[in-house]
Design an enzyme around this catalytic site. Sequence first.
Site, PDB file in Angstrom:
ATOM      1  N   ARG A 313       0.822  -1.216   0.000  1.00 10.99           N
ATOM      2  CA  ARG A 313       0.000   0.000   0.000  1.00 10.99           C
ATOM      3  C   ARG A 313       0.855   1.267   0.000  1.00 10.99           C
ATOM      4  O   ARG A 313       0.518   2.252  -0.667  1.00 10.99           O
ATOM      5  CB  ARG A 313      -0.934  -0.017   1.218  1.00 10.99           C
ATOM      6  CG  ARG A 313      -1.841   1.211   1.351  1.00 10.99           C
ATOM      7  CD  ARG A 313      -2.780   1.019   2.541  1.00 10.99           C
ATOM      8  NE  ARG A 313      -3.407   2.251   2.996  1.00 10.99           N
ATOM      9  CZ  ARG A 313      -4.570   2.724   2.577  1.00 10.99           C
ATOM     10  NH1 ARG A 313      -5.244   2.053   1.669  1.00 10.99           N
ATOM     11  NH2 ARG A 313      -5.068   3.843   3.052  1.00 10.99           N
ATOM     12  N   ILE A 345      -7.612   7.909  -1.326  1.00 10.02           N
ATOM     13  CA  ILE A 345      -7.448   6.465  -1.275  1.00 10.02           C
ATOM     14  C   ILE A 345      -8.193   6.012  -0.024  1.00 10.02           C
ATOM     15  O   ILE A 345      -7.952   6.512   1.075  1.00 10.02           O
ATOM     16  CB  ILE A 345      -5.959   6.059  -1.263  1.00 10.02           C
ATOM     17  CG1 ILE A 345      -5.804   4.540  -1.124  1.00 10.02           C
ATOM     18  CG2 ILE A 345      -5.174   6.782  -0.202  1.00 10.02           C
ATOM     19  CD1 ILE A 345      -4.373   4.066  -1.324  1.00 10.02           C
ATOM     20  N   SER A 346      -9.157   5.141  -0.201  1.00  9.39           N
ATOM     21  CA  SER A 346     -10.064   4.777   0.889  1.00  9.39           C
ATOM     22  C   SER A 346      -9.330   4.106   2.035  1.00  9.39           C
ATOM     23  O   SER A 346      -8.240   3.544   1.871  1.00  9.39           O
ATOM     24  CB  SER A 346     -11.162   3.843   0.370  1.00  9.39           C
ATOM     25  OG  SER A 346     -11.958   4.475  -0.600  1.00  9.39           O
ATOM     26  N   ALA A 347      -9.960   4.158   3.213  1.00  8.67           N
ATOM     27  CA  ALA A 347      -9.422   3.445   4.367  1.00  8.67           C
ATOM     28  C   ALA A 347      -9.300   1.961   4.028  1.00  8.67           C
ATOM     29  O   ALA A 347     -10.166   1.394   3.356  1.00  8.67           O
ATOM     30  CB  ALA A 347     -10.334   3.638   5.572  1.00  8.67           C
ATOM     31  N   PRO A 348      -8.231   1.302   4.477  1.00  5.97           N
ATOM     32  CA  PRO A 348      -8.039  -0.117   4.130  1.00  5.97           C
ATOM     33  C   PRO A 348      -9.224  -1.003   4.500  1.00  5.97           C
ATOM     34  O   PRO A 348      -9.520  -1.966   3.789  1.00  5.97           O
ATOM     35  CB  PRO A 348      -6.780  -0.507   4.922  1.00  5.97           C
ATOM     36  CG  PRO A 348      -6.062   0.766   5.156  1.00  5.97           C
ATOM     37  CD  PRO A 348      -7.110   1.830   5.270  1.00  5.97           C
TER      38      PRO A 348
END
Length: 683
Positions: A313, A345-348
Amino acid sequence: MVNLEDLPITREKDWWHATVFFPGGAGVPQEAAQALSSALRDQRFHFLRKDGGLRLRTERPTADLLDRLVADELASNWVGGVYEPETEAFGGAEGMTVAHNVFCTDSRAALAETGSPGAKERCVLLLSTMIRSAGLDQFEAGDVWAKIGSLRPPITPPTGPARDQALAAMRRLMNADAAMRPDAEPGWAERVTAFEDAGHQLARLASEGRLTRGLRAVLAHHAIFAFNRAAVSAGEQVATAWLGCQVAFPERGVADVPPRQSTSQEPNLTRMETTITSVTDPAELREALVNRFIDSGHLRTPEVIAAFRDTERHRFLPGVDLQAAYVNDAVPIKHDATGEMISCISAPSIVATQLEQLGARPGHKILEAGAATGYNAALLGHLVAPGGHVWTVDVDQDLVDGAQKNLADAGATIVTAVLGDGAAGLPVHAPFDRIQFTVGAGDIPVQILDQLAPGGRLVLPMRIRGSISRSFAFERDGDTWKTVSCEMATFVPLRKGVCDDIYTLVPHAGEGNVRLETFSEQEVDREAMRTVLDQPQTTLYTGVKFRKGAPWEWMYLYLACVLPNGLSRMPGTRPGYAPSFGWGAMAALDADTLAYLTVREGEDEQGKFWQVGVVGHGSRAAELTDHVATEIGEWDQGWGNDGPEPGFRMAVGNTRDQLTATEPRFVIDKTYSRLVVDWPRKG
């Protein structure tokens, strides 16, 4: 003796702000720190260490002083700016004033002591003073240290004698009377008093319901700032927080050492050796993230787990701190001219949830709408190999270029980034086995439905009404569509294309920073909303109780269905605004009137609860408040958190009439689609 209940909490003021840079960019040199502290001796100031420099806030402009520091080569440069206090994080406007009093008292000594030993230990003494004066017991104090640790990167705990030595030192510091510290530096007594007074004042604000965030969360934020002023690294912060947790909760398996609470005992400021190091290996950070998500249920299938383990990531977040790349939070990557985030970028955890919904398999052809940095597309590439391919689409050329570079650097050869409108799809490459939207939509982008292969699946975060959104996984069911999965999720909306999800953020014109999310389908007087909170209020409590851990999503979903304009997010703080959460509240809208959700704490034979209330402002405040409160009571009686979860069906075009529901209010008609919520009453 001064009665602390009578201590005034003064009104907030403006601060002059500058960011000061230093030679080498490796922090503030000791000589420069001492010179700056001395030069500011005639005024109050506070600071934050950031990016190798200082963010300095002073009562009066200090441009001439900073120019002299640059001329003397003690500083390399400085730039002015606007100070934006973290009012919400410190519990609202009154909590922020308390914080500034602590900041200013502590900053002068903390700056002058830059580079001197014992900074971490002094912080523990001061913070323990604040925590005790706030009236927290051992376990509540342990929760504060746990919150501090959760805001910092993971650690590798020590073992054996080193662990026991560190715990004994931490226990002494946490139980010592900081005011009794011998041979203390000048100004120490004032610092201790400031932290003690702040603890009392915060406890008073919390007891009177005047903090907009939990007391322990506010104390944890104070700790982060105090450690920052003292130049204690993030790794050392989380190490100290880990020790604080172990002292508070010895049943975790750590050897218990009896506490010594003698106020005359000298705390040892030189022997607190934690031997705990922060994790800097990205593989370890990734593994820790994966393990947390397996435990939480966000990751379930072996294929998605393997993709998370193998996809780096941090390589899709150039310029972002390594450990921050593996924190469970969204990372903004683009803002509009007003500073509003338009891509991230979205939260994992959200990424994991959607990938589990999607069910991608080797050999699949996949379309992704919303390239961002390419991270999600890289995960998809891992899932469809061998034999598959991923096309990821974005409306901005700079995002497409960045994603393509990141994907190439990561060796993702079966992923292609394309400039285009995700809502229009890519018919030239259709049909697709899976289509995934990592941006939100207000309606179904109908053009992409024909681009799904037989047996294909669409994963789409779609707003229901107002701000209430869920991530739907749709599959064909004859002429209509059924959901095979539905999860609560909110995404940055689609932009520029055929399904542009237009929303308007309405800031309140008065004090504070409250703003209201509004969408095109809502019937609302946006100009009136700018001053609606200045209108007299009507408050009504519902009798509906939420316990710790109870979900709010089902009540929100119900209200989104039955209220004509759904619910809108109303984040921010201001005097007199009493939202249900620290970030703000959900609000019902009706022309020039709104009614937002609030809570008040209570306790009964079952323990602590939060009773839901409604606060209305505007010309029809009493009527709207009563309407919302009545619907909340109806939800609690007929559905509630102990009832069955809903299912969802969807249709577009001429097939919409095929979908009906036993409860007509659970039929939501949009421009292109009809959504039906199948939600039986409990019992």
